[in-house]
Design an enzyme around this catalytic site. Structure first.
Site, PDB file in Angstrom:
ATOM      1  N   ASP A   9      -4.747   0.529  -8.601  1.00  0.00           N
ATOM      2  CA  ASP A   9      -5.235   1.092  -7.346  1.00  0.00           C
ATOM      3  C   ASP A   9      -6.213   0.110  -6.703  1.00  0.00           C
ATOM      4  OD1 ASP A   9      -5.958   2.711  -5.264  1.00  0.00           O
ATOM      5  OD2 ASP A   9      -6.451   4.453  -6.490  1.00  0.00           O
ATOM      6  N   ASP A 102      -1.744   1.769  -1.271  1.00  0.00           N
ATOM      7  CA  ASP A 102      -2.721   1.024  -2.072  1.00  0.00           C
ATOM      8  C   ASP A 102      -2.667   1.335  -3.564  1.00  0.00           C
ATOM      9  OD1 ASP A 102      -3.685   3.580  -1.918  1.00  0.00           O
ATOM     10  OD2 ASP A 102      -5.676   3.047  -1.182  1.00  0.00           O
ATOM     11  N   GLU A 103      -1.589   1.965  -4.045  1.00  0.00           N
ATOM     12  CA  GLU A 103      -1.503   2.220  -5.485  1.00  0.00           C
ATOM     13  C   GLU A 103      -0.079   2.037  -5.997  1.00  0.00           C
ATOM     14  OE1 GLU A 103      -2.305   6.180  -6.918  1.00  0.00           O
ATOM     15  OE2 GLU A 103      -1.847   7.057  -4.970  1.00  0.00           O
TER      16      GLU A 103
END
Length: 381
Positions: A9, A102-103
């Site tokens: 993350d 974003d992960e």
């Protein structure tokens, strides 16, 4: 073979991108969002200390943290950085799932024969930091749920390994809010019954959980006990969604064609938000009366917003329709999908516009996707 699943993350992703552009922002309270009437899209750890959180009205956030600097945000930059990070990770792992902008989930099962999975994940994280300058945290365990919770516990810029024998001792003392599927309503319900830690939840009979929260009760019990068989879905297999309309008679009525295109975009955007997708690519297809087919596409900042995607769709139609022949078919496709929150363009939209979308979606959920929409989408119906 034991599974080895890593979750990565990017820490305060939007904030970190802004700090790459302007190093003076490092260490200062920062809010990314859409002006005085907008909402918080992201915020730095310095502002979270004062209670600022995502989706909070910016006026409220500034009352909590008056010293915070507000930046409108650059979704195009964030999307490009997300694609760059994806490419860095993708070339180093056998199986990658891009869970959101974003992960990421990495399936490293079997790689411990050749190279320690934890060391390998550490080197991937270092490659991301070295090549992009972005901070990233990760956790490695036997399944997606435990590794995701582990990443949350390791932040900021942390790393954590949770082997199988350590899963229960790791999970037990944590709040049930740490489990990804536990929202505020479920948390309040379980809290009133004294179920506040994962250990207590793991010891609660499945039958009781089923009575309380329905069919998700068994899944929640499994997660509390560190059980999750969910596979890592290959990023290259990420689906697209699309709609096409074949006219009963070939047409050159541009107003009618754009009306139909508008209606299709709106229906697909509703589907995006219902299924919690964001799209990064818009494709428009036309088929002429002689059966020649042409397509054009844009790669865009991640979004699920009607007005943003409709603008791109209409621009693409103007570019792809260049023969002035009658049209037999019009189609629209959204691809490059990643899971994301119910996220419009939080850097441009006001609270009122976001509230409008949420209200429209509730009406469509109850009465059908065609029950309400833009007038332009109904002109030819």
């Amino acid at each position: 073979m034991n599974r080895a699943i890593a979750h990565m993350d990017l820490d305060t992703f939007f904030v970190s991108c802004e700090r790459l552009k302007n190093s003076d922002l490092v260490g200062k309270p920062l809010i990314i969002g859409g002006g005085d009437r907008g909402v918080v899209a992201s915020c730095s750890y310095e502002t979270r200390y004062f209670g600022v959180r995502s989706a909070m009205p910016i006026k409220m956030a500034l009352r909590l943290c008056p010293e915070a600097k507000v930046i409108r945000g650059d979704m195009e930059m964030y999307s490009n950085m997300s694609h760059t990070v994806t490419e860095i990770i993708q070339e180093k792992v056998p199986l990658l799932e891009k869970a959101s902008i974003d992960e990421f989930y990495l399936d490293l099962s079997g790689m411990d024969k050749f190279f320690g999975c934890y060391q390998w994940t550490t080197e991937i994280a270092e490659a991301v930091r070295k090549n992009t300058g972005l901070p990233i945290s990760f956790a490695l365990s036997t399944n997606k749920t435990v590794s995701k919770i582990g990443t949350g516990e390791s932040k900021p810029i942390g790393k954590l390994e949770i082997p199988e024998q350590s899963i229960k001792p790791f999970l037990n003392p944590l709040s049930i809010k740490k489990i990804p599927m536990v929202g505020n309503v479920t948390f309040q319900l379980l809290s009133r019954l004294g179920v506040r830690t994962i250990e207590t939840l793991s010891e609660t009979p499945i039958e009781v959980l089923h009575q309380l929260i329905g069919k998700n009760g068994q899944e929640l019990w499994k997660k509390a006990n560190g059980i999750d068989e969910t596979p890592v879905v290959p990023y290259s297999d990420r689906k697209s969604i699309s709609k096409e309309n074949t006219f009963s008679q070939d047409t050159i009525d541009i107003t009618a064609i754009k009306s139909i295109l508008s209606g299709m975009v709106e229906q697909l955007c509703f589907q995006l938000r219902q299924e919690k997708w964001l799209t990064s690519t818009v494709v428009v297809k036309i088929r002429y009366s002689n059966f020649d087919t042409e397509t054009k596409q844009y790669r865009i900042p991640y979004t699920s917003s009607d007005h943003t995607l409709l603008r791109y769709a209409l621009e693409l139609f103007e570019k792809v329709y260049n023969r002035r022949m009658r049209i037999r078919l019009i189609g629209i496709k959204f691809t490059g999908l990643v899971h994301g929150c119910h996220q419009m363009n939080l850097f441009e939209d006001t609270e009122e516009l976001i509230s409008l979308y949420q209200t429209l979606d509730k009406i469509k959920t109850r009465f059908g996707s065609d029950s309400v929409g833009r007038a332009s989408g109904f002109l030819n119906q």
